[in-house]
Write a protein that holds these residues in place. Sequence first.
Motif, PDB file in Angstrom:
ATOM      1  N   ASN A 290       0.831  -1.204   0.000  1.00  0.00           N
ATOM      2  CA  ASN A 290       0.000   0.000   0.000  1.00  0.00           C
ATOM      3  C   ASN A 290       0.867   1.256   0.000  1.00  0.00           C
ATOM      4  O   ASN A 290       0.597   2.228  -0.721  1.00  0.00           O
ATOM      5  CB  ASN A 290      -0.915   0.007   1.233  1.00  0.00           C
ATOM      6  N   ALA A 291       1.941   1.248   0.801  1.00  0.00           N
ATOM      7  CA  ALA A 291       2.835   2.413   0.854  1.00  0.00           C
ATOM      8  C   ALA A 291       3.512   2.636  -0.492  1.00  0.00           C
ATOM      9  O   ALA A 291       3.632   3.771  -0.967  1.00  0.00           O
ATOM     10  CB  ALA A 291       3.885   2.204   1.950  1.00  0.00           C
ATOM     11  N   ASN A 292       3.928   1.550  -1.133  1.00  0.00           N
ATOM     12  CA  ASN A 292       4.622   1.676  -2.412  1.00  0.00           C
ATOM     13  C   ASN A 292       3.696   2.146  -3.526  1.00  0.00           C
ATOM     14  O   ASN A 292       4.081   2.939  -4.392  1.00  0.00           O
ATOM     15  CB  ASN A 292       5.261   0.335  -2.781  1.00  0.00           C
ATOM     16  N   GLU A 293       2.437   1.660  -3.519  1.00  0.00           N
ATOM     17  CA  GLU A 293       1.516   1.970  -4.606  1.00  0.00           C
ATOM     18  C   GLU A 293       0.869   3.345  -4.466  1.00  0.00           C
ATOM     19  O   GLU A 293       0.523   3.977  -5.469  1.00  0.00           O
ATOM     20  CB  GLU A 293       0.420   0.899  -4.681  1.00  0.00           C
ATOM     21  N   HIS A 294       0.689   3.807  -3.239  1.00  0.00           N
ATOM     22  CA  HIS A 294      -0.078   5.030  -3.037  1.00  0.00           C
ATOM     23  C   HIS A 294       0.767   6.214  -2.550  1.00  0.00           C
ATOM     24  O   HIS A 294       0.217   7.286  -2.308  1.00  0.00           O
ATOM     25  CB  HIS A 294      -1.216   4.776  -2.047  1.00  0.00           C
ATOM     26  N   CYS A 295       2.047   5.999  -2.397  1.00  0.00           N
ATOM     27  CA  CYS A 295       2.931   7.090  -1.981  1.00  0.00           C
ATOM     28  C   CYS A 295       3.874   7.454  -3.123  1.00  0.00           C
ATOM     29  O   CYS A 295       3.955   6.753  -4.138  1.00  0.00           O
ATOM     30  CB  CYS A 295       3.739   6.700  -0.740  1.00  0.00           C
ATOM     31  N   GLN A 296       4.625   8.530  -2.925  1.00  0.00           N
ATOM     32  CA  GLN A 296       5.536   8.986  -3.950  1.00  0.00           C
ATOM     33  C   GLN A 296       6.733   8.037  -4.085  1.00  0.00           C
ATOM     34  O   GLN A 296       6.990   7.218  -3.206  1.00  0.00           O
ATOM     35  CB  GLN A 296       6.044  10.402  -3.625  1.00  0.00           C
ATOM     36  N   SER A 297       7.438   8.144  -5.184  1.00  0.00           N
ATOM     37  CA  SER A 297       8.617   7.316  -5.418  1.00  0.00           C
ATOM     38  C   SER A 297       9.641   7.536  -4.311  1.00  0.00           C
ATOM     39  O   SER A 297       9.849   8.653  -3.844  1.00  0.00           O
ATOM     40  CB  SER A 297       9.230   7.669  -6.782  1.00  0.00           C
ATOM     41  N   GLY A 298      10.266   6.452  -3.863  1.00  0.00           N
ATOM     42  CA  GLY A 298      11.305   6.562  -2.841  1.00  0.00           C
ATOM     43  C   GLY A 298      10.766   6.680  -1.433  1.00  0.00           C
ATOM     44  O   GLY A 298      11.477   7.146  -0.533  1.00  0.00           O
ATOM     45  N   VAL A 299       9.517   6.261  -1.210  1.00  0.00           N
ATOM     46  CA  VAL A 299       8.931   6.350   0.125  1.00  0.00           C
ATOM     47  C   VAL A 299       9.742   5.527   1.118  1.00  0.00           C
ATOM     48  O   VAL A 299      10.294   4.476   0.780  1.00  0.00           O
ATOM     49  CB  VAL A 299       7.462   5.864   0.102  1.00  0.00           C
ATOM     50  N   SER A 300       9.829   6.033   2.341  1.00  0.00           N
ATOM     51  CA  SER A 300      10.556   5.340   3.408  1.00  0.00           C
ATOM     52  C   SER A 300       9.560   4.707   4.373  1.00  0.00           C
ATOM     53  O   SER A 300       8.634   5.371   4.842  1.00  0.00           O
ATOM     54  CB  SER A 300      11.443   6.332   4.171  1.00  0.00           C
ATOM     55  N   VAL A 301       9.742   3.404   4.645  1.00  0.00           N
ATOM     56  CA  VAL A 301       8.846   2.664   5.541  1.00  0.00           C
ATOM     57  C   VAL A 301       9.649   2.208   6.753  1.00  0.00           C
ATOM     58  O   VAL A 301      10.769   1.712   6.614  1.00  0.00           O
ATOM     59  CB  VAL A 301       8.234   1.449   4.819  1.00  0.00           C
ATOM     60  N   THR A 302       9.067   2.352   7.960  1.00  0.00           N
ATOM     61  CA  THR A 302       9.749   1.982   9.199  1.00  0.00           C
ATOM     62  C   THR A 302       8.851   1.096  10.050  1.00  0.00           C
ATOM     63  O   THR A 302       7.682   1.417  10.275  1.00  0.00           O
ATOM     64  CB  THR A 302      10.130   3.226  10.021  1.00  0.00           C
ATOM     65  N   VAL A 303       9.396  -0.027  10.500  1.00  0.00           N
ATOM     66  CA  VAL A 303       8.707  -0.901  11.447  1.00  0.00           C
ATOM     67  C   VAL A 303       9.375  -0.725  12.800  1.00  0.00           C
ATOM     68  O   VAL A 303      10.589  -0.887  12.917  1.00  0.00           O
ATOM     69  CB  VAL A 303       8.765  -2.377  11.009  1.00  0.00           C
ATOM     70  N   SER A 304       8.583  -0.369  13.819  1.00  0.00           N
ATOM     71  CA  SER A 304       9.146  -0.064  15.134  1.00  0.00           C
ATOM     72  C   SER A 304       8.422  -0.827  16.239  1.00  0.00           C
ATOM     73  O   SER A 304       7.257  -1.212  16.100  1.00  0.00           O
ATOM     74  CB  SER A 304       9.029   1.440  15.427  1.00  0.00           C
ATOM     75  N   ASP A 305       9.144  -1.009  17.345  1.00  0.00           N
ATOM     76  CA  ASP A 305       8.530  -1.580  18.539  1.00  0.00           C
ATOM     77  C   ASP A 305       7.570  -0.575  19.158  1.00  0.00           C
ATOM     78  O   ASP A 305       7.738   0.645  19.033  1.00  0.00           O
ATOM     79  CB  ASP A 305       9.598  -1.938  19.574  1.00  0.00           C
ATOM     80  N   HIS A 306       6.564  -1.091  19.835  1.00  0.00           N
ATOM     81  CA  HIS A 306       5.623  -0.285  20.607  1.00  0.00           C
ATOM     82  C   HIS A 306       5.429  -1.009  21.932  1.00  0.00           C
ATOM     83  O   HIS A 306       5.469  -2.246  21.967  1.00  0.00           O
ATOM     84  CB  HIS A 306       4.294  -0.154  19.847  1.00  0.00           C
ATOM     85  N   PRO A 307       5.220  -0.286  23.048  1.00  0.00           N
ATOM     86  CA  PRO A 307       5.062  -0.968  24.345  1.00  0.00           C
ATOM     87  C   PRO A 307       4.009  -2.064  24.348  1.00  0.00           C
ATOM     88  O   PRO A 307       4.128  -3.048  25.078  1.00  0.00           O
ATOM     89  CB  PRO A 307       4.673   0.179  25.291  1.00  0.00           C
ATOM     90  N   GLU A 308       2.979  -1.914  23.517  1.00  0.00           N
ATOM     91  CA  GLU A 308       1.902  -2.902  23.498  1.00  0.00           C
ATOM     92  C   GLU A 308       1.790  -3.612  22.151  1.00  0.00           C
ATOM     93  O   GLU A 308       0.780  -4.267  21.873  1.00  0.00           O
ATOM     94  CB  GLU A 308       0.572  -2.229  23.831  1.00  0.00           C
TER      95      GLU A 308
END
Length: 386
Positions: A290-308
């Motif tokens: 979804n990020a690649n198809e609907h965002c601009q070229s070269g989009v940056s995606v980050t997966v992060s920890d969350h307390p829950e």
Amino acid sequence: MCAEAPESQYFRDLYELASSDLSTSEKIARAIDIGRDRLDVDYGVLSYTGEGNYEVVQTNIESGKYAPGSVTELGETWCRHVVEKREAVAFADAAESRYSDDIAREVTGLQCYVGAPVVVDGEVYGTICFSADDPRQTEITESEQQFVSLLGEWIASEIEQQKHTEELRRQNERLDEFTGIVAHDLRNPLSGAIGYTELALDRTEGEVHGYLERVASSLERMDALIGECLVLAKEGADVGEREPVDLASVAEDAWETVSTGSATLTLDVAKTINADRARLQRLFENLFRNANEHCQSGVSVTVSDHPEGFTVSDDGPGLPDAVAAALEDPDDVEDIKDLGLGLLIVERVVTGHGWDLAVDTSNAGTTFTVTGVNAAAPAHRQYVEA
């Protein structure tokens, strides 16, 4: 009989029974024994009266008019008063009660009775009652009536759970049947149409070739939609058994399966959670796609920890407000579908695990936050701690 047992013991027995691994039928049979013992009477019966008759579902009576499976006139039983009033009815000696000339006294021969309604999904399913051929020497106390009413409520909850489980099983069977039809009866002719269109493309040119290219594109899109629908049908079901899963590893595998072009992935996650690995990977795949198809070229995606749980963020232009709101409302399918079925699959994977999803979106990007996640010890620690 063990009438001398302390009253609290019976409630402890019921609590232990409710938390046991016995089947519903076995639990009810044991509850009937507990009730007979508590009240010091001969008989215990669970009846079904939903169709206007008196059908014996379970009892300790082994033969005769009120044996299991027997059906008699409800109007000739003491239980009809319980059904009519939707409340407990009790007397230790019918001859000394206001029911002394009741038809049930002659027809059933029972002189001592206490019964309570079993209400399932708001409707009277039947009754749970205890009785004896002879009058009881002591009056039936308010506490004993409350005990039988409690038994009725507990049995009702057991029947409701069994009923809903059976309904869910039937729904899943129908869903499997439907997905089988989609997978076989729709995809087979579609595959033929795609194949013949490809042959025609090889033998045509010019304007007709252009038309056929559009047909081929539409057929491929139909095939992709069928695939997404089949996945969606499976993702909405409860996950059930889970295993410890390393988030970073699943996210990396998902990234490798998606055509991400010039997009980049950053992993700031070191958590192991309990999940269905395959479904979790599909969640990441659809968020990445979804990020690649609907965002601009070269989009940056980050997966992060969350307390829950964990988050997946991108620096794209953001989601439409209606789509973002719909992702937090499982019943709002139409707005989620505006961006395709991918985000709907994400929502179904989250709810299938029993997790919660929150979406924060703006012109600076979008963050999907998944919470309510059960953390698991990393695999290498499990063996040490075992």
